[in-house]
Design an enzyme around this catalytic site. Structure first.
Site, short mmCIF file in Angstrom:
data_model
loop_
_atom_site.label_atom_id
_atom_site.label_comp_id
_atom_site.label_asym_id
_atom_site.label_seq_id
_atom_site.Cartn_x
_atom_site.Cartn_y
_atom_site.Cartn_z
N GLY A 85 -5.18 0.76 5.90
CA GLY A 85 -4.10 -0.35 5.39
C GLY A 85 -5.01 -1.68 6.16
CG ASP A 86 -5.21 -2.29 10.21
OD1 ASP A 86 -4.24 -2.93 9.68
OD2 ASP A 86 -5.33 -1.33 11.01
N GLY A 126 -2.09 5.00 -3.87
CA GLY A 126 -2.89 3.62 -4.14
C GLY A 126 -2.08 2.50 -3.46
N GLY A 179 0.08 4.73 0.48
CA GLY A 179 -0.95 5.72 1.05
C GLY A 179 -1.78 6.43 -0.13
CB ALA A 180 -2.51 9.84 -1.20
CB SER A 187 -0.86 0.01 1.00
OG SER A 187 -0.14 0.03 2.23
N1 LIG Z 1 -4.59 10.39 1.87
C1 LIG Z 1 -5.07 9.17 1.07
N2 LIG Z 1 -5.62 9.36 0.05
C2 LIG Z 1 -6.30 8.37 -0.60
N3 LIG Z 1 -6.28 6.89 -0.44
C3 LIG Z 1 -5.63 6.69 0.89
C4 LIG Z 1 -4.86 7.79 1.50
N4 LIG Z 1 -4.21 7.10 2.65
C5 LIG Z 1 -4.54 5.90 2.46
N5 LIG Z 1 -5.18 5.48 1.40
C6 LIG Z 1 -5.73 4.22 0.96
O1 LIG Z 1 -5.41 3.21 1.97
C7 LIG Z 1 -4.34 2.31 1.51
C8 LIG Z 1 -3.65 2.05 2.73
O2 LIG Z 1 -2.99 3.24 3.17
P1 LIG Z 1 -1.43 3.31 3.80
O3 LIG Z 1 -0.56 2.72 2.56
O4 LIG Z 1 -1.26 4.51 4.33
O5 LIG Z 1 -1.67 1.82 4.87
P2 LIG Z 1 -0.98 1.53 6.25
O6 LIG Z 1 0.20 2.62 6.44
O7 LIG Z 1 -0.59 0.40 6.24
O8 LIG Z 1 -2.27 2.14 6.87
P3 LIG Z 1 -2.41 1.45 8.49
O9 LIG Z 1 -1.11 0.80 9.07
O10 LIG Z 1 -2.63 2.99 9.31
O11 LIG Z 1 -3.58 0.92 8.43
C9 LIG Z 1 -3.71 2.91 0.59
O12 LIG Z 1 -3.38 1.93 -0.61
C10 LIG Z 1 -4.88 3.83 -0.21
O13 LIG Z 1 -5.73 3.02 -0.98
MG LIG Z 2 -0.25 -0.85 8.01
#
Ligand SMILES: Nc1ncnc2c1ncn2[C@@H]1O[C@H](COP(=O)(O)OP(=O)(O)OP(=O)(O)O)[C@@H](O)[C@H]1O
Ligand SMILES: [Mg+2]
Length: 313
Positions: free
Chosen positions: A251-252, A225, A222-223, A220
């Site tokens: 992410g969960d 995708g 973040g923003a 993943s």
């Molecule tokens: N600012 C954002 N705008 C749009 N989509 C987002 C954004 N942040 C997260 N996402 C979506 O959520 C998914 C997971 O986010 P991220 O990569 O931040 O996971 P993570 O860091 O494992 O999150 P966490 O561990 O806090 O649950 C991304 O692949 C995306 O689809």
């Molecule tokens: Mg995570």
């Protein structure tokens, strides 16, 4: 059925504020108390979408009792394991532009006996499971190869293991050939030593994790995708979020959506992104329900390695 394991659960308080200024008195716009922990979040997202799961949760002290009662009120199927140390509390400060500041306590150590009891609970729940999901950080004192041990045990029994963690625990688990890992950009970078500024860098890092043992990597970004590497295929996808409220637990939700959709190919990536982006539009670590999830907003395309990643990392 999907079994989730959360070795380091928490009571999560999310406080919505206008903007964060160090040293200032800040008026909160709203506050939510949620059961916290990555595996717990996966189970909450699955429950909200009528997918069966069982959450294995060690708990201790007043915070632990509060956590269990919140989970019971939500109707989560669980095996709770009482432990001596108190469950931790985490605080998240959420700003309207989507910036979150988290203060996470380390958690309290689990003794070797407590860890054995937890492992037995996972084993007993896993007899009827398709997946065991081990998510989140390890409390202090827990051996760094605890997830690796689960991978060995369950992969041998034909049960798929998904790992969502960071640092040495992720590296040790990857070596034991988990069916799936879901690193974010920072975890990918930390695990491989690569600086990740483009989609190509993320793919290269994910390929390294596959070469070390992970069958499928759902990374993943973040923003930006997410990218899925499975068999000999690579898919990239993203979805818009009209009004980001909190990325905590996105992410969960992503991992839950991916597993709920069968964990294979483009359709599972679409589901993962639809659940994750829906979670970003919800406050705190609230998990999306069917009414929040918009699959038709997600675009999956051929992965362009030259694409620059916007944020974080
Ligand atoms: N600012 C954002 N705008 C749009 N989509 C987002 C954004 N942040 C997260 N996402 C979506 O959520 C998914 C997971 O986010 P991220 O990569 O931040 O996971 P993570 O860091 O494992 O999150 P966490 O561990 O806090 O649950 C991304 O692949 C995306 O689809
Ligand atoms: Mg995570």
């Amino acid at each position: 059925m999907i079994v989730t394991l959360t070795l380091n659960p928490s009571l999560d308080r999310t406080i919505e504020i206008g903007s964060l200024t160090r040293g200032a008195v800040i008026r909160a716009a709203a506050a939510h108390l949620d059961p916290g922990g990555k595996g717990v979040n996966v189970s909450r997202a699955l429950l909200a979408n009528q997918v069966r799961s069982c959450a294995v949760v060690p708990f201790g002290g007043d915070e632990g009792r509060r956590l269990v009662s919140l989970l019971q009120a939500e109707g989560i199927d669980m095996i709770t394991v009482p432990v001596a140390g108190p469950t931790r509390s985490n605080v998240t400060l959420a700003e309207p532009d989507g910036t979150v500041t988290k203060i996470n306590e380390p958690g309290t150590a689990l003794s070797a006996e407590e860890l054995d009891t937890v492992a037995e609970a996972v084993l007993s729940a896993a007899t009827s499971a398709d997946w065991v999901v081990a998510s989140g950080s390890l409390p202090p004192g827990v051996p760094l190869d605890v997830y690796a041990g689960l991978c060995r045990r369950f992969s041998g029994a034909g049960i798929n293991v998904a790992i969502d963690t960071s640092g040495p625990a992720l590296l040790a688990a990857v070596a034991e050939t988990p069916a799936l890992v879901k690193p974010n950009r920072e975890e990918l970078s930390e695990a491989t030593g690569l600086t990740i500024v483009s989609l190509g860098d993320a793919i290269e890092a994910a390929e390294i994790l596959r070469a070390r043992g992970a069958s499928t990597v759902l990374a993943s970004l973040g923003a930006d995708g997410a990218v899925l590497l499975q068999d000999d295929q690579i898919w990239y996808g993203e979805g818009p979020v009209a009004e980001p409220r909190s990325t905590v637990g996105a992410g969960d939700a992503m991992l839950a959506g991916f597993l709920a959709a069968g964990a294979r190919g483009e359709a599972a990536l679409v589901e993962a992104l639809a659940w994750a982006t829906a979670a970003v539009g919800l406050p705190g670590s609230r998990m999306p329900s069917p009414g929040d999830i918009r699959r038709n907003h997600v675009r999956v395309t051929r992965a362009d390695p030259t694409l620059s990643l916007r944020s974080g990392g």
